[in-house]
Structures are given as structure tokens and as C-alpha cells.
Design a protein around this motif. Sequence first.
Motif, PDB file in Angstrom:
ATOM      1  N   LEU A  98       3.777   2.909   7.040  1.00 42.19           N
ATOM      2  CA  LEU A  98       2.563   3.713   7.140  1.00 42.19           C
ATOM      3  C   LEU A  98       2.631   4.799   6.072  1.00 42.19           C
ATOM      4  O   LEU A  98       3.712   5.278   5.705  1.00 42.19           O
ATOM      5  N   ILE A  99       1.477   5.164   5.605  1.00 44.34           N
ATOM      6  CA  ILE A  99       1.414   6.172   4.543  1.00 44.34           C
ATOM      7  C   ILE A  99       1.694   7.554   5.127  1.00 44.34           C
ATOM      8  O   ILE A  99       1.205   7.890   6.207  1.00 44.34           O
ATOM      9  N   THR A 100       2.491   8.329   4.402  1.00 39.07           N
ATOM     10  CA  THR A 100       2.901   9.636   4.926  1.00 39.07           C
ATOM     11  C   THR A 100       2.432  10.740   3.981  1.00 39.07           C
ATOM     12  O   THR A 100       3.201  11.287   3.207  1.00 39.07           O
TER      13      THR A 100
ATOM     14  N   GLU B 256       0.840  -1.208   0.000  1.00 38.87           N
ATOM     15  CA  GLU B 256       0.000   0.000   0.000  1.00 38.87           C
ATOM     16  C   GLU B 256       0.870   1.252   0.000  1.00 38.87           C
ATOM     17  O   GLU B 256       0.623   2.221  -0.713  1.00 38.87           O
TER      18      GLU B 256
END
Lengths: 946, 75
Positions: free
Chosen positions: A792-794, A492
Motif C-alpha cells: 500500500l502506498i505510504t 504502483e
Amino acid sequence: MALVEEIDYGTPSVHSDTMVTLTIDGEQVTVPAGTSIMRAAMEMGTKIPKLCATDSLKSFGSCRLCLVEIDGRAGTPASCTTPVGPNMVVRTQTPKLEQLRKGVMELYISDHPLDCLTCGANGDCELQDMAGAVGLREVRYGYQGENHFDSVKDESNPYFSFDPAKCIVCSRCVRACEEVQGTFALTIDGRGFASKVSPGMNESFLGSECVSCGACVQACPTATLIEKNVLAHGQPEHSVVTTCAYCGVGCSFKAEMRGEEVIRMVPWKDGKANHGHSCVKGRFAWGYATHKERILSPMVREKITDPWREVSWDEAIGFAASEFKRIQAKYGKDSVGGITSSRCTIEETYLVQKLVRAGFGNNNVDTCARVCHSPTGYGLNQTFGTSAGTQDFDSVEHTDVVLVIGANPTDGHPVFASRMKRRLREGAKLIVIDPRRIDIVRTPHVEATYHLPLLPGTNVAVLTAIAHVIVTEGLVNEAFVRERCDWEAFSEWAAFVAEPRNSPEAVEKISGVPAQTIVDAARLYATGGNAAIYYGLGVTEHSQGSTTVIAIANLAMATGNIGRPGVGVNPLRGQNNVQGSCDMGSFPHELPGYRHISDTPTRTLFEGAWGVSLDAEPGLRIPNMFDAAVGGSFMGLYVQGEDIVQSDPDTHHVTAGLAAMECIVVQDLFLNETANYAHVFLPGSTFLERDGIFINAERRVQRIRRVMSPRNGKADWEITQDLSNALGYPMHYTHPSEIMDEIARLTPTFAGVSYAKLEAVGSVQWPCNEAAPEGTPVMHIDHFVRGQGRFLITEYQPTDERSNRKFPLLLTTGRILSQYNVGAQTRRTENVVWHEEDQLEIHPADAEARGIRSGDWVRLASRAGETSLRATVTDRVAPGVVYTTFHHPMTQANVVTTDYSDWATNCPEYKVTAVQITPSNGPSEWQRRYSEHAGKSRRILADAAD
Amino acid sequence: MSPDKLVYMANQIGKFFASQDHADGSKAVDGIATHLRKFWDPRMRREIVAKVRAGEAGGLDPLPRRAIEQLAAGE
Ligand code: SF4
Ligand code: SF4
Ligand code: SF4
Ligand code: FES
């Protein structure tokens, strides 16, 4: 007690898998290949006379005193520069060598003033020692020849003096400045007899590039470079090993004493964080301990407009306790709280949080780490599973690519910066991501391969763009990610970073960093070998601080740069015990060892040990406390060693919160700015006056040791204990080691730590327990603490603090080498010669547009407030960006910083404030009023204690 | 405590968790609610819940609003 003596092996130790056996003076000795004969001899206890060699420096071979004879070899080679060989037969003492050495010494002594009896180094002079060692009895050349006796002394440095008349031109100082410190401030000027040591281009020490680290003073074998304190008082008679109380490097020192007086602090060779090096603060700036402004008696007052009244300890503690009880009775149990200090020991922070949780019965405890590294805790916990740096400092020796982001190591973490610079001189590559051209971007023999001068507030965008390059160019270490990380989360994330809006071209528009530089930096980080990230408050102190820490962790995981020496994610901690205070449950939501307060098994464990029931809900964080105070639900605060007024953002908001409270108890060394709002002042003790433990940025657990009795009468842990007892929650510790034992019993990562253990091994890095009895230098070796590493998406979210027509420039803040944090200690030492006032750095273009020249007073205004200071015009900062430090209370840079904060932790956004700069005539009206107010609230009634 | 500030903070938290969720937002809502439970003092949660109940949290984004409604339902 005696002086802690260190053995000087003459040349540095060598690591080699091949061992070599040789015979020295008839005895066999086995050492690693490449070791010098001099060192091999010393390993077996044989001192070969020497002057230009010392084991912190590479051998140089200039003095010719260390000559030896080797069977089968012609001549008399120097033992410091000659490596051992298999089956070599060496003699260190023969009639011929004796003759030669006497000759060398005679030459030295004929040009050396013979005032040994009154010389400052008497008792600690290697020249004297060598004259004795070689049996020098006469100087045939006499003393009437040409000499340097009339050379002029340089007394410009406040802490050490330079007397060239005593110099033997061994160049140990020059080499120390180059090899150990990396500043290259000294040279040997001239040749032959005319050669002499000179700072810079024949400047004084103070006027030169010298940063006063003291390495040259320590290396000097004579009295040429010597501490002024030794000149004034004489040689120390005993010493105690302790830890510096300034920054998160955690340097070990020998406090060299005469009775209860510190003569000098000398960096300890066996200190595992500093290996015998120091900076100007730890080495020299400890005089605040005896500064006349230090408060030594407890004081109270009814109202903050009253003058202080000196009272007994009992009265002060009793008054504080009764006020806290009254407030809780009136406003409820949750209306009071405490703040622990990263400057105090782990035992002391542990006690304060225990007092709050068990004594006050709530979780309203926070620490100054809130305003610096709380996003590190959140970000690394989410991705790796624990709130700490992954490496030891030694790791940098295996690093090929150093990425520094939002940190200024040469000023903030100078001793580690020296190690880093040494590695860079050896060929490692450097990437710097920082709005300013900080010193390490270009210093002697070090130059960053890439500097990404981004606009303040765009860290996340730039790091995500770096990830974009790594993912889209196929530079991901897929084997590592598949084995060690959550693959779904990675996928993701990879899809997210690969989106065109995260490309370098898109981010160039946001950050101002050329796309190609982002691409080049990404390639170097991903493919340059072992890559390590070092970061500081320029990462955390943003509204997206936690996201930036996550972005850093993502990069390290994606490239497999985690879990071995040379790589990793390394937060450079500001204060000496930030790591430790966080470890000890100083945050309102977690108990010691980063265990959430809602976790029932953990809470039950503590409830059993403490004999109380604990609140399962998180308490207030520092900024929330001020809000709640203004709102009327938070009325009493116990502040241990922390100046929130000066160090926290948006001063007007902080002071409004403090003014709204009914009882503030400040425990500190000086009447700091926060004390202006306090009702009880409990005088604290310095690190020289108590026992305890600090934990440095590499998770290293180290002792501080009491070298003098507390001038205020009590160690800080005793004060907290007294307060707890007065509140009705009994504590009965008789020594900090008992507190440590309790911590070890209740905290699995510290289970193996005890005073006895530290006495035996010097220091350990947590986790230290059954699984890792000797501690853990590198974390996440086989698996992450949380199991699988989590990407984690940033998503970049621009801060709402933006420049506009009214406030067109962006202010960012930082610190400098000679001062520390709010400066309460360093301003009370002679370090002020390097930094008398905070200054505003502004780019020439912005300065010219406003008619500002270097040295002018300027008004610095934001929507939060304004202050005045002097300007320095420099292209170190980019156009559109201005910069200042926050060391001086009169500047109060935090009057202008806003109350925006990190989304996850409320860590304030110090690093971005939209401001306007205009010329001004001097201090602002606010500064004048504040100064008056501060003066008034520091009044102490004369003879009140009688 | 200023309720607007709480709304601002909740929206900030909302943005992070929204970015982690490309589906219907329920993962984000759980993330936000958990974050508020883990890090916000109960009085802060009570205040924002009250604000939402009273219809006074106009500036609150949809996802944090759902999270706060979830909190409200649990209390
Ligand atoms: S004090 Fe440090 S920086 Fe200054 S000359 Fe000596 S070694 Fe160099
Ligand atoms: S100042 Fe000291 S260390 Fe430097 S060359 Fe002279 S004697 Fe050697
Ligand atoms: S301030 Fe930091 S770098 Fe300097 S001596 Fe102390 S611990 Fe070491
Ligand atoms: S010590 Fe070996 S030449 Fe000086």
C-alpha cells in the motif's frame, strides 16, 4: 504439590546433525557432536560433581571438581569443557578422582563459613551438595587460615543480598550477567586469593549498572547472592508454573511457595518465551498483590463526590446492573459499554466483550490496545491478512540484521532485549530508528551500525525513503514479490517510493536524518542477510501509526524478509495480554479471531452459540466514548482493569467525558485514577490468584495458575459473570477452562487450544488447529494469510501537532525498565528505588537556553494542558526534542498530550506533542488541585459495611 | 460529539485513501466509505451525514465529502 525440579545438565545443549556415541561408566550414550561429557553423562542420569558449571552458561572450567578419566588419555580432564568423542570410554568415579575431588572441596570449605544450619541457602546449596557428593569428611587445612569471613555484606539491592564471605569465586554470577543478561555489571576483581566478585568499579549493586534481573542470583551455587525473601522466610516447599503479568514478553516463572505465600518467583527454564531468564519486574515486583492499599471489598456511592461505602458483592453487582439498565432505558441501548483489559486473561476479556455484545446488546466494547497497538492490527491486516507478529522470539537467533524502530527493548521488553543483545554480540548488525539514543544503541559489546535519530512524527517519511533506496538501487527481491505478492500493487508502490520527493535527500529535510545514513541503513537492511524488524509504540502512537505499520510491512515484503526464521515483522507488545485481548474480540468492530461484526456467517455462529441476536454495526472506540459522553449519548461504562484517566491522552478531555457519565463501574486492584470518577468499585484479583491464559507478543498461548486464594474473594471472570447474570444475560461457567473451550469452538485459529493441550505441551502459538496441531511459530511461510501480500502506498502526512513559537519543542513519551505502564503495580513495590518520579529529559542546548539544570523543577506545557516535573539534562535526546515517562499519577504526563490520533484507528498520538519548557518552583496549581481531588474521592466510610 | 472533530477525522482518512488512488478518485471514495462503515459507530456516521446535509461541514475535503454523500444515499 512439590517443588518443580529442573535438571541442571551442566552445559548448554548443542545442536548438531552429527551424533556421537560414547561409553560412560560402562553404559552407552548417544548425543549431538560438540556436547560436553558432563552433559552427556547427565542425559543418562549420571551427575558428575560440579561447581562452576550450570547449563545456562558456557562452560568455564575453573573449579576442577568435574574431573573424569578417559581411556587412552593422560590426566584427568574437566568434563564440562571436554567435548564427547566417538567411542570414547569415560569413567566418572575412580579412587583417583575421589581423592582429587576431596582435595578440591577441602580447599573450598576451608575458606567457607560453616554456618550451614542457619544459612539462608540451607537446603538449596550446591556447595553443601558437592561436599556430600564427594564424601568430604575432614578439612585437613583447618579453618584457621586466611579467609574472607569478615567481608562486608552488600544489602543495597532491595530484593537480594550479596555476602562475599560465602563466595567461592566460581564466576557463575559474572558470566550470567554477561551471557544471559548482557549487562556486564559484574567483574572478578583481583587475582588468586584476593580475587572477589565486584559490581562495577567496586560499587554497591544499587549504585552499579546492575538492572536487578536476578540472573546472577539464580546462577549462584551458594548463599552469596540470595533473595532477601528466602533469608527472611526460609526455603519454599512447593512451586507452580505460571506466567508473568507485566509485559508482552510473557516470561514463565515457577512461583515458589510456602503454603499460600510466595517466597520467590524463579524464571522457568522450559518457558519458551524466556528460556529461564527474567527482568526485575517479573522476578521481584509482585509484592503489590499484598500491598495494604489493595481494595478487597466492593464499594458503591451515589455521586463521585461522596465517600465510598463498602457493601456486599450482591449489593454492588445489583446496583451496577440496575444502573446500566436504567441508563439504557433512558438513553437507549447504545448508551453503555465496556472496556476490556490487556492485563486480564483471554477468558476474562472474552467474557467482557460477550457481556457487552450479548448482555448490553451493542458493540461498545474496546480495549486498552486502542491506545497502543490498534494500528498494528489495521496495518498488518491490510498487508498480510492478520493482526499479529510473524515470528517467535527464538527467530532472532537466525537474524543477521536487526532493525529496531520506535521501541526501547532494554527497558520495555528486557528479557527479549537480552536475547537480541546476545545475537548482536555474535555479530548480527543493528539499525535503530528512534528520536532518542536508547540504551541498545550503545551498550557493552553492542553498538548500532546506524542510528537514525529522526524528529518525532517522521517515521513514514524515513521508512518510505528507505524503500526509495531499495527500489531505485535494484535491491528488491523480485522473485519473492512476484511469487508471493500482488504484483500490480507492488508496481504502483514501487513507482510511488521511487519519486524524488521520497528520496533520502528530500527526507533529510523533513526528518533531520542525514541522507547518507538513510541510504546506508537501507542497503544494510536489504542486503545484510536475514533482516527482522522489531517495533513498538514509537511506531503506532502517531497520527500516521497505521501507515507506519504498513510501511514496515512493505519493506519486509519488498526484500523477501518474511516467512522463515530470522526475518519478519515483530510488534513488541506492551502489556502481558495485549495480543490476547485483541484476539478475543475486544474491538468494537470485530468478534474473536478478527472477524468483522458485519460478517453474517460469523455473527450467525455467535448468535447461535450465545442465544441472542447481535448488532451488525460497529460500536464506539474509547476516544469516541468520551466524545459521545460529552455529547450526551453515552452514559455508562464498565472498565475492567484499566486506568484510562492516567493512560489515555488529553486527560482533561477524558475526565470531562467520565464526569459526564452517570454510572462508571471500575474493576481493579487499587483505587486508580479512573476510580476517582467511578460509582461502583469491584475489587479485582491478581494473576497469582486465578487460573487463565495470557497470550504474549509472539502469539504464545500460556497458562497462569492460581497459587493463592483471591484475597478479594472472586476471580475477575467470576465478577463479570455475576454482573452479566444480574443484567439478565445468564452465564454459568464453573472454571476458565470452560470459557477457553467455548473460544476454541467459535474461533478457528484457536480450535486446537485447550487446558489439556497446554498442560501437555506447556504453550502453543496460534494459529493452533487441525492444520497446525502444535501451533505456528512462524507465519506466512508459503503464502500470506490474505493470499497475496499487498503493498500500500505510504504518503507522508505531517502531523498537525507542530512546534511553533509558543510551543517550540517536541515531547515524546516512553517507559523505563523498573516501572510498568501507569505504575499502579510497580509503584507499590520496592522498584521505586530505581524510579521515584517521572523526569523530563532535555538536551543541554535547550536546557541552557532556558537556564535549566539537572534536578530543577520545570513546567511542561502544551496547548492541551500543563504539569511540572524535574529535569534531567542529557544528550540522549536531540536538540528540539524532550522526553518523559508516564509512570506516576502526580506527573500526569498525559495532561499535556493532545487528542490527535491515528487516522485509521484513533490510537492517540502520544509520541508527538509540541511543548514549551520553563523553569518552575514545584508542582503546578493543577497538580495541587488534582492531588486534593484524588485524596477526597478516595475516602472510604469507616465501618460502613456493618 | 464534536462535529469538527468528525470532519477532521474524515479528512485524515480521506488523505490516506486519496494517496492510494491516482485515477478519478472513485477508488478512494469507496475506500473511505468502506472504512467509515467498518469502523465508525452509526451515531458518528449519522452526525457527519447530517452535518453534510445541513451544509455545515465546510472544512470537509472533496473526497471524504463524496464518500459521506455515498453513505447518505445508502441510509
Ligand atoms: S541482577 Fe542481573 S544485571 Fe544485576 S548483576 Fe545480577 S545478572 Fe547482572
Ligand atoms: S557470588 Fe556466587 S556465583 Fe558469584 S562467584 Fe561467588 S559463589 Fe560464584
Ligand atoms: S516484565 Fe516482561 S521481561 Fe520482565 S519478567 Fe515479566 S514478562 Fe519477562
Ligand atoms: S564444573 Fe567443570 S571445572 Fe567446574
